[in-house]
Design a protein around this motif. Structure first.
Motif, PDB file in Angstrom:
ATOM      1  N   UNK A   1     -12.221   4.800   4.722  1.00  0.00           N
ATOM      2  CA  UNK A   1     -10.820   5.022   3.803  1.00  0.00           C
ATOM      3  C   UNK A   1      -9.802   5.060   3.854  1.00  0.00           C
ATOM      4  N   UNK A   2      -8.796   4.673   3.486  1.00  0.00           N
ATOM      5  CA  UNK A   2      -7.526   4.382   3.086  1.00  0.00           C
ATOM      6  C   UNK A   2      -6.328   5.739   3.137  1.00  0.00           C
ATOM      7  N   UNK A   3      -5.380   5.179   4.843  1.00  0.00           N
ATOM      8  CA  UNK A   3      -3.895   6.167   5.052  1.00  0.00           C
ATOM      9  C   UNK A   3      -3.014   6.443   3.855  1.00  0.00           C
ATOM     10  N   UNK A   4      -3.265   6.884   2.856  1.00  0.00           N
ATOM     11  CA  UNK A   4      -2.269   7.448   1.808  1.00  0.00           C
ATOM     12  C   UNK A   4      -0.837   7.548   1.990  1.00  0.00           C
ATOM     13  N   UNK A   5       0.542   6.805   1.696  1.00  0.00           N
ATOM     14  CA  UNK A   5       1.607   6.245   2.513  1.00  0.00           C
ATOM     15  C   UNK A   5       1.948   6.280   1.449  1.00  0.00           C
ATOM     16  N   UNK A   6       3.575   7.565   1.309  1.00  0.00           N
ATOM     17  CA  UNK A   6       4.332   7.649   0.234  1.00  0.00           C
ATOM     18  C   UNK A   6       5.928   7.328   1.562  1.00  0.00           C
ATOM     19  N   UNK A   7       6.970   6.956   0.374  1.00  0.00           N
ATOM     20  CA  UNK A   7       7.490   6.288   0.767  1.00  0.00           C
ATOM     21  C   UNK A   7       8.612   6.912   0.794  1.00  0.00           C
ATOM     22  N   UNK A   8       9.312   7.595   1.157  1.00  0.00           N
ATOM     23  CA  UNK A   8      10.639   8.419   0.436  1.00  0.00           C
ATOM     24  C   UNK A   8      12.275   7.324   0.482  1.00  0.00           C
ATOM     25  N   UNK A   9      12.980   6.536   0.276  1.00  0.00           N
ATOM     26  CA  UNK A   9      14.258   6.612  -0.142  1.00  0.00           C
ATOM     27  C   UNK A   9      14.412   4.767  -0.191  1.00  0.00           C
ATOM     28  N   UNK A  10      14.512   4.209  -0.958  1.00  0.00           N
ATOM     29  CA  UNK A  10      14.262   2.398  -0.866  1.00  0.00           C
ATOM     30  C   UNK A  10      15.281   2.021  -0.707  1.00  0.00           C
ATOM     31  N   UNK A  11      16.247   2.187   0.658  1.00  0.00           N
ATOM     32  CA  UNK A  11      16.716   1.108   1.728  1.00  0.00           C
ATOM     33  C   UNK A  11      16.469   0.377   1.683  1.00  0.00           C
ATOM     34  N   UNK A  12      16.889  -0.451   2.904  1.00  0.00           N
ATOM     35  CA  UNK A  12      16.685  -1.730   3.739  1.00  0.00           C
ATOM     36  C   UNK A  12      15.528  -0.909   4.774  1.00  0.00           C
ATOM     37  N   UNK A  13      15.712   0.063   5.343  1.00  0.00           N
ATOM     38  CA  UNK A  13      14.319   0.437   5.798  1.00  0.00           C
ATOM     39  C   UNK A  13      13.219   0.992   5.538  1.00  0.00           C
ATOM     40  N   UNK A 285       5.401   2.957  10.759  1.00  0.00           N
ATOM     41  CA  UNK A 285       4.681   3.132   9.576  1.00  0.00           C
ATOM     42  C   UNK A 285       3.398   2.947  11.020  1.00  0.00           C
ATOM     43  N   UNK A 286       3.034   2.125  11.902  1.00  0.00           N
ATOM     44  CA  UNK A 286       2.220   3.062  13.271  1.00  0.00           C
ATOM     45  C   UNK A 286       2.198   4.391  13.389  1.00  0.00           C
ATOM     46  N   UNK A 287       3.244   4.545  13.363  1.00  0.00           N
ATOM     47  CA  UNK A 287       3.093   6.295  14.242  1.00  0.00           C
ATOM     48  C   UNK A 287       3.017   7.422  12.743  1.00  0.00           C
ATOM     49  N   UNK A 288       2.519   6.667  11.534  1.00  0.00           N
ATOM     50  CA  UNK A 288       2.079   7.197  10.392  1.00  0.00           C
ATOM     51  C   UNK A 288       0.506   7.093  10.788  1.00  0.00           C
ATOM     52  N   UNK A 289      -0.202   6.335  10.631  1.00  0.00           N
ATOM     53  CA  UNK A 289      -1.324   6.165  11.456  1.00  0.00           C
ATOM     54  C   UNK A 289      -1.515   7.161  12.082  1.00  0.00           C
ATOM     55  N   UNK A 290      -0.874   7.302  13.075  1.00  0.00           N
ATOM     56  CA  UNK A 290      -0.727   8.430  14.557  1.00  0.00           C
ATOM     57  C   UNK A 290      -0.669  10.164  13.846  1.00  0.00           C
ATOM     58  N   UNK A 313      -2.386   4.998  17.676  1.00  0.00           N
ATOM     59  CA  UNK A 313      -1.201   4.263  16.621  1.00  0.00           C
ATOM     60  C   UNK A 313      -2.015   2.473  16.196  1.00  0.00           C
ATOM     61  N   UNK A 314      -3.109   2.353  17.389  1.00  0.00           N
ATOM     62  CA  UNK A 314      -3.686   1.227  16.591  1.00  0.00           C
ATOM     63  C   UNK A 314      -4.794   0.773  15.761  1.00  0.00           C
ATOM     64  N   UNK A 315      -5.017   0.524  14.812  1.00  0.00           N
ATOM     65  CA  UNK A 315      -5.902  -0.040  13.860  1.00  0.00           C
ATOM     66  C   UNK A 315      -7.625   0.223  14.111  1.00  0.00           C
ATOM     67  N   UNK A 316      -7.302  -0.262  15.383  1.00  0.00           N
ATOM     68  CA  UNK A 316      -8.878  -1.068  16.357  1.00  0.00           C
ATOM     69  C   UNK A 316      -9.136   0.708  16.895  1.00  0.00           C
ATOM     70  N   UNK A 317     -10.804   0.452  17.149  1.00  0.00           N
ATOM     71  CA  UNK A 317     -11.751   1.532  18.020  1.00  0.00           C
ATOM     72  C   UNK A 317     -11.390   1.434  18.747  1.00  0.00           C
TER      73      UNK A 317
END
Length: 326
Positions: A1-13, A285-290, A313-317
């Motif tokens: 199952x995919x981790x569902x991500x939202x982004x708040x703010x759409x500047x450079x970052x 994004x890596x820390x979002x996984x964590x 942090x890793x998608x690997x097992x």
């Protein structure tokens, strides 16, 4: 199952996070949330744009909200607010105010049963980890951090918040003599001013009081007051031509001793980044996984990079990590 991500703010970052999320097979970008009119915001990947007010109604649709605001005024308000609704990540980088920011996010996240990871990026973030690792391995040594030469997003944003400023870029530049002295193991005692200079390029509104703007920049606490700072006023055309890129980088250099001080060891971790926001977005994004994994495991409250095991942090097992990276 995919981790569902939202982004708040759409500047450079925000755009950097968008690219990182779309690169991850285990993540899905639900949408980008903006204070602007969504109809006027074109999302590079084709994801849907929402007004920020919609976050009140989408708590079941998003696993982790990555907050891409500025540290000067946005994140101190946004991160605690949304930690009461979502697992959140931010890149808060005003080092002196991290303890207060942590406490505010910690209360909101614990009350909501959510995870709030603050101050992710490369400094604070990856550099912070290397400072801690080095001090733990060689206690009592000396840590030096050099940034640049490169564009600081947080410092540039802080300048843009000044009344009368249209656009700004701030370059952090290491003092070459200081850098060489540290790398050679001399362990110099360096003040903040001796380690870096700050060079600012500013586009001001027509008729703006440039002397006032310059004074507000060079006296700004936590950003410029402790540095030799040069302010250059340029045109919008010059900004676009000469300062449209966002490179950055730097080094953490640590010197310590063993054998009763008879042997000196130098540890160095360095980054050379073509795009500061894209790299920072990748760290977030890596820390979002964590954050997702920790919350699924029943954890809540504010966290920093010091509190999170690298394997999260890793998608690997675990088996794959041990087989190929240990």
């Amino acid at each position: 199952m995919s981790i569902k991500i939202g982004i708040l703010g759409y500047g450079n970052l925000g755009r950097g996070v968008e690219k990182a999320v779309n690169y991850c097979d285990d993540m899905e970008l639900v949408g980008v949330f903006t204070r602007r009119n969504p109809a006027n915001v074109s999302i590079d990947s084709g994801a849907k744009a929402y007004n920020v007010s919609e976050l009140e109604n989408m708590k079941d649709d998003i696993d982790v909200l990555i907050i891409c605001g500025g540290s000067a005024t946005d994140l101190p308000e946004m991160t605690p607010k949304y930690a009461a609704m979502y697992n959140v990540i931010d890149s808060f980088d005003t080092h002196a105010n991290i303890p207060v920011h942590f406490a505010n996010v910690d209360k909101a996240a614990k009350d909501a049963g959510k995870i709030g990871i603050i101050s992710c990026g490369w400094d604070p973030g990856m550099f912070s980890l290397n400072r801690l690792y080095s001090e733990s391995v060689l206690p009592g040594g000396s840590a030096y951090t050099f940034w640049g030469k490169g564009v600081s997003q947080g410092h540039s944003d802080a300048i843009r918040r000044i009344d009368g400023v249209i656009d700004a870029r701030q370059y952090t530049v290491p003092v070459p003599e200081a850098l060489e002295a540290v790398r050679s193991g001399k362990n110099p005692e360096l003040t903040t001013r001796q380690k870096h200079t700050r060079v600012c390029y500013v586009v001001a509104e027509e008729g703006a009081d440039k002397a006032r703007i310059e004074n507000e920049i060079v006296t700004m606490p936590n950003y410029f007051a402790d540095y030799n700072t040069t302010v250059n006023f340029i045109t919008a055309e010059e900004m676009k031509k000469d300062h449209s890129g966002l490179p950055h980088g730097g080094s953490v250099i640590y010197t310590g001793t063993t054998d009763n001080g008879n042997k000196t060891h130098v540890i160095e971790y360095s980054l050379k980044l073509d795009s500061n926001p894209e790299f920072t977005g990748s760290v977030l994004t890596a820390y979002a996984r964590a954050a997702y994994r920790m919350n699924k495991n029943g954890e809540s409250g504010a966290k920093t990079v010091f509190d999170i095991a690298p394997a999260l942090l890793s998608p690997l097992s675990g088996e794959e990590i041990r087989a190929h990276m240990l």
